[in-house]
Write a protein that holds these residues in place. Structure first.
Motif, PDB file in Angstrom:
ATOM      1  N   ILE A 160    -103.372  52.424  -6.200  1.00  0.00           N
ATOM      2  CA  ILE A 160    -103.988  51.206  -6.758  1.00  0.00           C
ATOM      3  C   ILE A 160    -103.893  50.061  -5.756  1.00  0.00           C
ATOM      4  O   ILE A 160    -104.861  49.319  -5.522  1.00  0.00           O
ATOM      5  N   ALA A 161    -102.722  49.922  -5.123  1.00  0.00           N
ATOM      6  CA  ALA A 161    -102.545  48.853  -4.136  1.00  0.00           C
ATOM      7  C   ALA A 161    -103.496  49.049  -2.951  1.00  0.00           C
ATOM      8  O   ALA A 161    -104.128  48.093  -2.487  1.00  0.00           O
ATOM      9  N   LEU A 162    -103.630  50.274  -2.480  1.00  0.00           N
ATOM     10  CA  LEU A 162    -104.529  50.548  -1.350  1.00  0.00           C
ATOM     11  C   LEU A 162    -105.991  50.318  -1.733  1.00  0.00           C
ATOM     12  O   LEU A 162    -106.774  49.782  -0.947  1.00  0.00           O
ATOM     13  N   CYS A 167     -91.973  47.417  -1.146  1.00  0.00           N
ATOM     14  CA  CYS A 167     -91.313  48.132  -0.044  1.00  0.00           C
ATOM     15  C   CYS A 167     -92.012  49.456   0.273  1.00  0.00           C
ATOM     16  O   CYS A 167     -92.159  49.822   1.443  1.00  0.00           O
ATOM     17  N   SER A 168     -92.437  50.188  -0.750  1.00  0.00           N
ATOM     18  CA  SER A 168     -93.128  51.453  -0.488  1.00  0.00           C
ATOM     19  C   SER A 168     -94.486  51.191   0.167  1.00  0.00           C
ATOM     20  O   SER A 168     -94.899  51.918   1.085  1.00  0.00           O
ATOM     21  N   PHE A 169     -95.178  50.121  -0.256  1.00  0.00           N
ATOM     22  CA  PHE A 169     -96.467  49.772   0.354  1.00  0.00           C
ATOM     23  C   PHE A 169     -96.264  49.349   1.815  1.00  0.00           C
ATOM     24  O   PHE A 169     -97.022  49.767   2.703  1.00  0.00           O
ATOM     25  N   GLY A 170     -95.246  48.519   2.062  1.00  0.00           N
ATOM     26  CA  GLY A 170     -94.950  48.106   3.437  1.00  0.00           C
ATOM     27  C   GLY A 170     -94.595  49.299   4.318  1.00  0.00           C
ATOM     28  O   GLY A 170     -94.990  49.352   5.484  1.00  0.00           O
ATOM     29  N   PHE A 171     -93.845  50.249   3.741  1.00  0.00           N
ATOM     30  CA  PHE A 171     -93.468  51.458   4.490  1.00  0.00           C
ATOM     31  C   PHE A 171     -94.716  52.246   4.879  1.00  0.00           C
ATOM     32  O   PHE A 171     -94.864  52.682   6.028  1.00  0.00           O
ATOM     33  N   VAL A 172     -95.631  52.415   3.929  1.00  0.00           N
ATOM     34  CA  VAL A 172     -96.862  53.169   4.190  1.00  0.00           C
ATOM     35  C   VAL A 172     -97.724  52.471   5.237  1.00  0.00           C
ATOM     36  O   VAL A 172     -98.268  53.111   6.148  1.00  0.00           O
ATOM     37  N   ILE A 173     -97.856  51.147   5.117  1.00  0.00           N
ATOM     38  CA  ILE A 173     -98.656  50.390   6.083  1.00  0.00           C
ATOM     39  C   ILE A 173     -98.095  50.548   7.493  1.00  0.00           C
ATOM     40  O   ILE A 173     -98.824  50.732   8.465  1.00  0.00           O
ATOM     41  N   GLN A 174     -96.770  50.498   7.597  1.00  0.00           N
ATOM     42  CA  GLN A 174     -96.135  50.620   8.908  1.00  0.00           C
ATOM     43  C   GLN A 174     -96.371  51.997   9.524  1.00  0.00           C
ATOM     44  O   GLN A 174     -96.428  52.146  10.744  1.00  0.00           O
ATOM     45  N   LEU A 175     -96.556  52.999   8.676  1.00  0.00           N
ATOM     46  CA  LEU A 175     -96.769  54.358   9.188  1.00  0.00           C
ATOM     47  C   LEU A 175     -98.179  54.567   9.729  1.00  0.00           C
ATOM     48  O   LEU A 175     -98.476  55.629  10.266  1.00  0.00           O
ATOM     49  N   GLY A 176     -99.077  53.587   9.560  1.00  0.00           N
ATOM     50  CA  GLY A 176    -100.374  53.743  10.197  1.00  0.00           C
ATOM     51  C   GLY A 176    -101.580  53.328   9.406  1.00  0.00           C
ATOM     52  O   GLY A 176    -102.652  53.174   9.968  1.00  0.00           O
ATOM     53  N   HIS A 228     -96.110  41.774   5.270  1.00  0.00           N
ATOM     54  CA  HIS A 228     -94.796  41.807   5.886  1.00  0.00           C
ATOM     55  C   HIS A 228     -93.764  42.087   4.801  1.00  0.00           C
ATOM     56  O   HIS A 228     -93.599  41.298   3.879  1.00  0.00           O
ATOM     57  N   SER A 229     -93.100  43.215   4.919  1.00  0.00           N
ATOM     58  CA  SER A 229     -92.185  43.644   3.867  1.00  0.00           C
ATOM     59  C   SER A 229     -90.928  44.237   4.489  1.00  0.00           C
ATOM     60  O   SER A 229     -90.977  44.810   5.592  1.00  0.00           O
ATOM     61  N   PRO A 230     -89.771  44.115   3.789  1.00  0.00           N
ATOM     62  CA  PRO A 230     -88.573  44.815   4.271  1.00  0.00           C
ATOM     63  C   PRO A 230     -88.815  46.325   4.399  1.00  0.00           C
ATOM     64  O   PRO A 230     -88.208  46.975   5.253  1.00  0.00           O
ATOM     65  N   GLY A 231     -89.705  46.858   3.557  1.00  0.00           N
ATOM     66  CA  GLY A 231     -90.025  48.281   3.659  1.00  0.00           C
ATOM     67  C   GLY A 231     -90.674  48.613   4.994  1.00  0.00           C
ATOM     68  O   GLY A 231     -90.397  49.655   5.602  1.00  0.00           O
ATOM     69  N   ALA A 232     -91.534  47.696   5.480  1.00  0.00           N
ATOM     70  CA  ALA A 232     -92.167  47.898   6.787  1.00  0.00           C
ATOM     71  C   ALA A 232     -91.129  47.822   7.901  1.00  0.00           C
ATOM     72  O   ALA A 232     -91.192  48.566   8.886  1.00  0.00           O
ATOM     73  N   LEU A 233     -90.149  46.920   7.741  1.00  0.00           N
ATOM     74  CA  LEU A 233     -89.089  46.787   8.745  1.00  0.00           C
ATOM     75  C   LEU A 233     -88.231  48.058   8.797  1.00  0.00           C
ATOM     76  O   LEU A 233     -87.833  48.508   9.883  1.00  0.00           O
ATOM     77  N   ILE A 234     -87.957  48.627   7.636  1.00  0.00           N
ATOM     78  CA  ILE A 234     -87.188  49.881   7.588  1.00  0.00           C
ATOM     79  C   ILE A 234     -87.964  50.999   8.270  1.00  0.00           C
ATOM     80  O   ILE A 234     -87.405  51.782   9.055  1.00  0.00           O
TER      81      ILE A 234
END
Length: 262
Positions: free
Chosen positions: A96-98, A196-205, A215-221
């Motif tokens: 949904i977020a994507l 955090c899960s959305f930031g993590f996914v964005i950081q993966l590509g 900008h999320s702590p999830g992306a930083l992780i």
């Protein structure tokens, strides 16, 4: 004893929420010998998380209380909303977020960094509100409907109060105020996980074209996941992870406090 317990709960909540509070202080407040660029990213990510949680809580709480009220006031509307929310809950939250970002991806890529970040924050709050509403509306509608059908509400009807008037009175009771507090904690916890899960996914590509600017702590992780290997510095991975755990515990304490009250 119960009052002391409740006070201690709020003290612990304040302590566990300190990562969100301290993120608004200068980066010098952190004494760990960390790279300056990393500290700036760490503080920026938790500042944006604070804004995201606050904006989502405000918007979704107002809508949830309004829709929960209408669901009890009009049973047909309540059933229609229930079916709609079941359809939303059948879709994974991250999708949904994507999906919400897809229509504005081109716009975000063409704007300056500040405008893109602000717009991206608005889109995320919109997506998070859609995701948290089903549970939040149920949190309001079920106890409000239960109160309305209890025997003592009959006295209101005997005085000729309309259903809307009775519900307006009932929603101000201590039971409903505790319910709203419980709902708020649930919204914050669910938004935190989504952020955090959305930031993590964005950081993966998925944000390879510069969008969304989230900008999320999830992306930083995610950016520092290699730090767990032998050649890395594990502190870079664990600091935001432990800070997020601390904030999550604060929300969980409020959620569990409802059970004690009941």
């Amino acid at each position: 004893m119960k009052k002391l317990y409740n006070k201690l709960i709020w003290v612990f909540c304040f302590i566990f929420l300190s990562p969100l509070i301290l993120s608004w202080f200068p980066t010098d407040i952190m004494f760990f010998p960390l790279p300056e660029k990393y500290k700036i990213l760490l503080f920026d990510s938790f500042r944006q998380l604070t804004l995201t949680l606050g904006a989502t809580l405000l918007v979704s709480s107002i809508i949830a209380i309004f829709l929960g009220f209408l669901s009890v006031l009009n049973n047909s509307l309540g059933r229609a909303l229930s079916s709609f929310f079941k359809a939303i809950e059948s879709i994974p939250s991250i999708l949904i977020a994507l999906f919400c970002y897809a229509p504005v991806a081109g716009y975000l890529a063409q704007q300056s960094a500040d405008i893109s970040s602000l717009t991206s924050l608005g889109v995320f709050v919109f997506a998070a509100t859609i995701i948290v509403l089903p549970e939040a509306v149920r949190e309001i509608a079920i106890p409000l409907g239960d109160l309305y059908h209890r025997k003592y509400s009959l006295s209101f009807r005997s005085y000729g109060f309309t259903k809307a008037h009775i519900l307006t009175v009932l929603i101000k009771t201590n039971t409903m105020l505790m319910t709203i507090r419980h709902m708020a904690a649930g919204i914050l916890l669910k938004t935190l996980v989504l952020d955090c899960s959305f930031g993590f996914v964005i950081q993966l590509g998925f944000g390879s074209y510069g969008t969304p600017a989230h900008h999320s702590p999830g992306a930083l992780i995610a950016a520092n996941r290699d730090a767990l290997f032998a050649w890395g510095n594990p502190v870079l991975f664990w600091i935001p992870s432990l800070m997020l755990t601390s904030v999550s515990i604060a929300f969980l304490l409020v959620l569990n406090q409802k059970k004690e009250v009941m």
